[in-house]
Design a protein around this motif. Structure first.
Motif, PDB file in Angstrom:
ATOM      1  N   PRO A 170       0.816  -1.224   0.000  1.00  9.18           N
ATOM      2  CA  PRO A 170       0.000   0.000   0.000  1.00  9.18           C
ATOM      3  C   PRO A 170       0.851   1.277   0.000  1.00  9.18           C
ATOM      4  N   ILE A 171       0.410   2.286  -0.764  1.00  9.81           N
ATOM      5  CA  ILE A 171       1.109   3.578  -0.792  1.00  9.81           C
ATOM      6  C   ILE A 171       0.182   4.727  -0.388  1.00  9.81           C
ATOM      7  N   GLY A 172      -0.989   4.382   0.195  1.00 11.46           N
ATOM      8  CA  GLY A 172      -1.961   5.404   0.593  1.00 11.46           C
ATOM      9  C   GLY A 172      -2.968   5.670  -0.510  1.00 11.46           C
ATOM     10  N   GLN A 185      -5.659   4.372  -1.122  1.00  7.76           N
ATOM     11  CA  GLN A 185      -6.168   3.094  -1.634  1.00  7.76           C
ATOM     12  C   GLN A 185      -5.451   2.616  -2.888  1.00  7.76           C
ATOM     13  N   GLN A 186      -4.202   3.038  -3.052  1.00  7.25           N
ATOM     14  CA  GLN A 186      -3.425   2.623  -4.220  1.00  7.25           C
ATOM     15  C   GLN A 186      -2.287   1.726  -3.751  1.00  7.25           C
ATOM     16  N   THR A 187      -1.681   1.005  -4.700  1.00 12.82           N
ATOM     17  CA  THR A 187      -0.598   0.102  -4.315  1.00 12.82           C
ATOM     18  C   THR A 187       0.600   0.230  -5.246  1.00 12.82           C
ATOM     19  N   LEU A 188       1.777   0.004  -4.666  1.00 14.11           N
ATOM     20  CA  LEU A 188       3.005  -0.141  -5.458  1.00 14.11           C
ATOM     21  C   LEU A 188       2.950  -1.560  -6.010  1.00 14.11           C
ATOM     22  N   SER A 189       3.052  -1.708  -7.331  1.00 15.13           N
ATOM     23  CA  SER A 189       2.893  -3.026  -7.949  1.00 15.13           C
ATOM     24  C   SER A 189       3.952  -4.012  -7.464  1.00 15.13           C
ATOM     25  N   LEU A 191       5.369   6.875 -22.505  1.00 12.23           N
ATOM     26  CA  LEU A 191       4.364   7.461 -21.604  1.00 12.23           C
ATOM     27  C   LEU A 191       3.951   6.414 -20.576  1.00 12.23           C
ATOM     28  N   GLU A 192       3.911   6.813 -19.302  1.00  9.57           N
ATOM     29  CA  GLU A 192       3.436   5.929 -18.240  1.00  9.57           C
ATOM     30  C   GLU A 192       2.162   6.509 -17.642  1.00  9.57           C
ATOM     31  N   LEU A 193       1.170   5.649 -17.381  1.00 12.81           N
ATOM     32  CA  LEU A 193      -0.063   6.100 -16.722  1.00 12.81           C
ATOM     33  C   LEU A 193      -0.103   5.512 -15.320  1.00 12.81           C
ATOM     34  N   GLY A 194      -0.283   6.374 -14.313  1.00  9.63           N
ATOM     35  CA  GLY A 194      -0.328   5.902 -12.933  1.00  9.63           C
ATOM     36  C   GLY A 194       1.047   5.939 -12.289  1.00  9.63           C
ATOM     37  N   THR A 195       1.584   7.133 -12.070  1.00 17.37           N
ATOM     38  CA  THR A 195       2.911   7.287 -11.464  1.00 17.37           C
ATOM     39  C   THR A 195       2.957   6.619 -10.089  1.00 17.37           C
ATOM     40  N   ARG A 209      -3.274  10.824 -11.346  1.00 19.02           N
ATOM     41  CA  ARG A 209      -4.476  11.624 -11.081  1.00 19.02           C
ATOM     42  C   ARG A 209      -4.574  12.105  -9.624  1.00 19.02           C
ATOM     43  N   ILE A 210      -3.775  11.496  -8.717  1.00 19.98           N
ATOM     44  CA  ILE A 210      -3.841  11.899  -7.295  1.00 19.98           C
ATOM     45  C   ILE A 210      -2.625  12.771  -6.966  1.00 19.98           C
ATOM     46  N   LYS A 211      -2.891  14.064  -6.719  1.00 21.14           N
ATOM     47  CA  LYS A 211      -1.829  15.068  -6.577  1.00 21.14           C
ATOM     48  C   LYS A 211      -0.796  14.750  -5.481  1.00 21.14           C
ATOM     49  N   PRO A 212      -1.240  14.376  -4.257  1.00 21.04           N
ATOM     50  CA  PRO A 212      -0.236  14.118  -3.217  1.00 21.04           C
ATOM     51  C   PRO A 212       0.715  12.967  -3.567  1.00 21.04           C
ATOM     52  N   LEU A 213       0.213  11.953  -4.264  1.00 19.96           N
ATOM     53  CA  LEU A 213       1.090  10.854  -4.684  1.00 19.96           C
ATOM     54  C   LEU A 213       2.112  11.367  -5.685  1.00 19.96           C
ATOM     55  N   LEU A 214       1.648  12.189  -6.614  1.00 21.81           N
ATOM     56  CA  LEU A 214       2.542  12.729  -7.641  1.00 21.81           C
ATOM     57  C   LEU A 214       3.638  13.587  -7.013  1.00 21.81           C
ATOM     58  N   ASP A 245      -5.656  13.262 -15.905  1.00 26.52           N
ATOM     59  CA  ASP A 245      -6.299  11.984 -16.187  1.00 26.52           C
ATOM     60  C   ASP A 245      -5.550  11.302 -17.334  1.00 26.52           C
ATOM     61  N   GLY A 246      -4.825  10.266 -16.985  1.00 26.88           N
ATOM     62  CA  GLY A 246      -3.982   9.572 -17.960  1.00 26.88           C
ATOM     63  C   GLY A 246      -4.747   8.861 -19.056  1.00 26.88           C
ATOM     64  N   GLY A 247      -6.026   8.629 -18.829  1.00 29.78           N
ATOM     65  CA  GLY A 247      -6.843   7.971 -19.853  1.00 29.78           C
ATOM     66  C   GLY A 247      -6.888   8.780 -21.140  1.00 29.78           C
ATOM     67  N   VAL A 297      -5.433  -1.770  -9.752  1.00 28.70           N
ATOM     68  CA  VAL A 297      -6.466  -0.803  -9.384  1.00 28.70           C
ATOM     69  C   VAL A 297      -7.054  -0.249 -10.693  1.00 28.70           C
ATOM     70  N   PRO A 298      -8.326   0.200 -10.639  1.00 26.92           N
ATOM     71  CA  PRO A 298      -8.949   0.698 -11.871  1.00 26.92           C
ATOM     72  C   PRO A 298      -8.363   2.033 -12.337  1.00 26.92           C
ATOM     73  N   LEU A 299      -8.344   2.241 -13.656  1.00 27.58           N
ATOM     74  CA  LEU A 299      -8.021   3.545 -14.238  1.00 27.58           C
ATOM     75  C   LEU A 299      -9.295   4.375 -14.083  1.00 27.58           C
ATOM     76  N   ARG A 300      -9.231   5.413 -13.263  1.00 31.24           N
ATOM     77  CA  ARG A 300     -10.420   6.218 -12.983  1.00 31.24           C
ATOM     78  C   ARG A 300     -10.342   7.553 -13.713  1.00 31.24           C
ATOM     79  N   PRO A 301     -11.498   8.059 -14.116  1.00 27.11           N
ATOM     80  CA  PRO A 301     -11.494   9.376 -14.785  1.00 27.11           C
ATOM     81  C   PRO A 301     -11.295  10.505 -13.774  1.00 27.11           C
TER      82      PRO A 301
HETATM   83  N1  SAH Z   1       3.173   2.372 -10.890  1.00 28.21           N
HETATM   84  C1  SAH Z   1       2.750   2.622  -9.563  1.00 28.21           C
HETATM   85  C2  SAH Z   1       1.507   1.839  -9.258  1.00 28.21           C
HETATM   86  C3  SAH Z   1       0.458   2.698  -8.687  1.00 28.21           C
HETATM   87  S1  SAH Z   1      -1.164   1.982  -8.653  1.00 28.21           S
HETATM   88  C4  SAH Z   1       3.851   2.335  -8.577  1.00 28.21           C
HETATM   89  O1  SAH Z   1       4.834   1.716  -8.970  1.00 28.21           O
HETATM   90  O2  SAH Z   1       3.772   2.741  -7.419  1.00 28.21           O
HETATM   91  C5  SAH Z   1      -1.918   2.797 -10.022  1.00 28.21           C
HETATM   92  C6  SAH Z   1      -1.897   4.280 -10.005  1.00 28.21           C
HETATM   93  O3  SAH Z   1      -2.699   4.743 -11.096  1.00 28.21           O
HETATM   94  C7  SAH Z   1      -2.498   4.940  -8.763  1.00 28.21           C
HETATM   95  O4  SAH Z   1      -1.556   5.802  -8.210  1.00 28.21           O
HETATM   96  C8  SAH Z   1      -3.725   5.675  -9.284  1.00 28.21           C
HETATM   97  O5  SAH Z   1      -3.987   6.888  -8.602  1.00 28.21           O
HETATM   98  C9  SAH Z   1      -3.325   5.931 -10.718  1.00 28.21           C
HETATM   99  N2  SAH Z   1      -4.429   6.201 -11.638  1.00 28.21           N
HETATM  100  C10 SAH Z   1      -5.654   5.632 -11.684  1.00 28.21           C
HETATM  101  N3  SAH Z   1      -6.382   6.153 -12.677  1.00 28.21           N
HETATM  102  C11 SAH Z   1      -5.602   7.089 -13.284  1.00 28.21           C
HETATM  103  C12 SAH Z   1      -5.788   7.978 -14.369  1.00 28.21           C
HETATM  104  N4  SAH Z   1      -6.931   8.030 -15.059  1.00 28.21           N
HETATM  105  N5  SAH Z   1      -4.779   8.794 -14.711  1.00 28.21           N
HETATM  106  C13 SAH Z   1      -3.599   8.775 -14.029  1.00 28.21           C
HETATM  107  N6  SAH Z   1      -3.365   7.956 -12.997  1.00 28.21           N
HETATM  108  C14 SAH Z   1      -4.347   7.112 -12.624  1.00 28.21           C
END
Ligand code: SAH
Length: 210
Positions: free
Chosen positions: A52-54, A56-60, A82-86, A107-112, A133-135, A202-206
């Motif tokens: 867990p990284i806070g 409700q997200q996880t480090l893979s 390009l990476e989605l979900g930093t 998409r979550i500022k504090p994580l970024l 939104d990475g989508g 975790v789901p890709l959320r808008p």
């Molecule tokens: N690669 C990350 C894994 C994080 S889990 C790591 O190594 O730690 C997936 C991440 O995707 C979460 O941080 C979540 O907030 C982010 N995410 C979900 N939907 C997204 C979107 N639409 N755009 C960008 N990031 C998104």
């Protein structure tokens, strides 16, 4: 045990699980995964498990980070990625050492913000981060030779396919309750999809979270 020794053991396990790209193994051997976790979790950094990284997200899980990176690089080096979900920034750090230029969206500022600090600490300067939104991809920076998503959409967004350069490759988990990792390659006349294995992301959320 020191983190170098536990890291060595982790690499051994990745090899046993079929990871064979020497570049990927080298980079994972030298990247301190514990720096991407909160102190309370850091002692578990070299277990082959998601953590867990806070928010409700996880480090893979390391295996999945290695596998996805290997799939991205399968048909040769990738210059613009390009990476989605930093998230924590760990996968970002691994990728940054294997490609020329990396763009990563969260998409979550504090994580970024936290990921940005860690990447700076490791002096990885070929990465640009964006709170969005990475989508939707990152149109101005595209087209990309590779796109890797660590969050799962129900269906692959059209924008991502459009931002893939010819010969480019998208590695992405797709689905809802049941998900599969897909490797999509842009060919001269369309897209070729390979279903790799069942996964759980975790789901890709808008939208975005401040
Ligand atoms: N690669 C990350 C894994 C994080 S889990 C790591 O190594 O730690 C997936 C991440 O995707 C979460 O941080 C979540 O907030 C982010 N995410 C979900 N939907 C997204 C979107 N639409 N755009 C960008 N990031 C998104």
């Amino acid at each position: 045990m020191t983190s170098q020794r536990t890291r060595e053991r982790l690499i051994g396990r990745l090899v046993e699980q079929g990871i064979s790209n020497p570049g990927v193994l080298d980079v994972m051997r030298s990247t301190p995964r514990h720096l991407f976790l909160d102190e309370a979790m850091a002692h578990r950094a070299y277990e082959d498990t998601a953590l867990p990284i806070g928010y409700q997200q996880t480090l893979s899980q390391p295996y999945i980070v290695a596998r996805m990176t290997e799939l991205l690089l399968e048909h040769g080096p990738r210059a613009r990625v390009l990476e989605l979900g930093t998230g924590s920034g760990y996968q970002t750090a691994v990728l940054a050492q294997l490609v020329d230029q990396l763009w990563s969206v969260e998409r979550i500022k504090p994580l970024l913000d936290r990921a940005r600090q860690r990447l700076r600490q490791l002096r990885l300067r070929n990465v640009q981060l964006r709170h969005a939104d990475g989508g939707l991809g990152w149109e101005e920076a595209g087209p990309f030779d590779g796109i890797l998503s660590t969050a799962a959409p129900e269906r692959i967004p059209e924008e991502l396919l459009q931002q893939l350069a010819p010969g480019g490759c998208l590695v992405i988990p797709v689905g809802g309750a049941s998900q599969h990792l897909q490797q999509v390659t842009r060919t001269s006349d369309g897209f070729e999809t390979r279903i790799v294995e069942a996964v759980r992301f975790v789901p890709l959320r808008p939208g975005t979270v401040r």
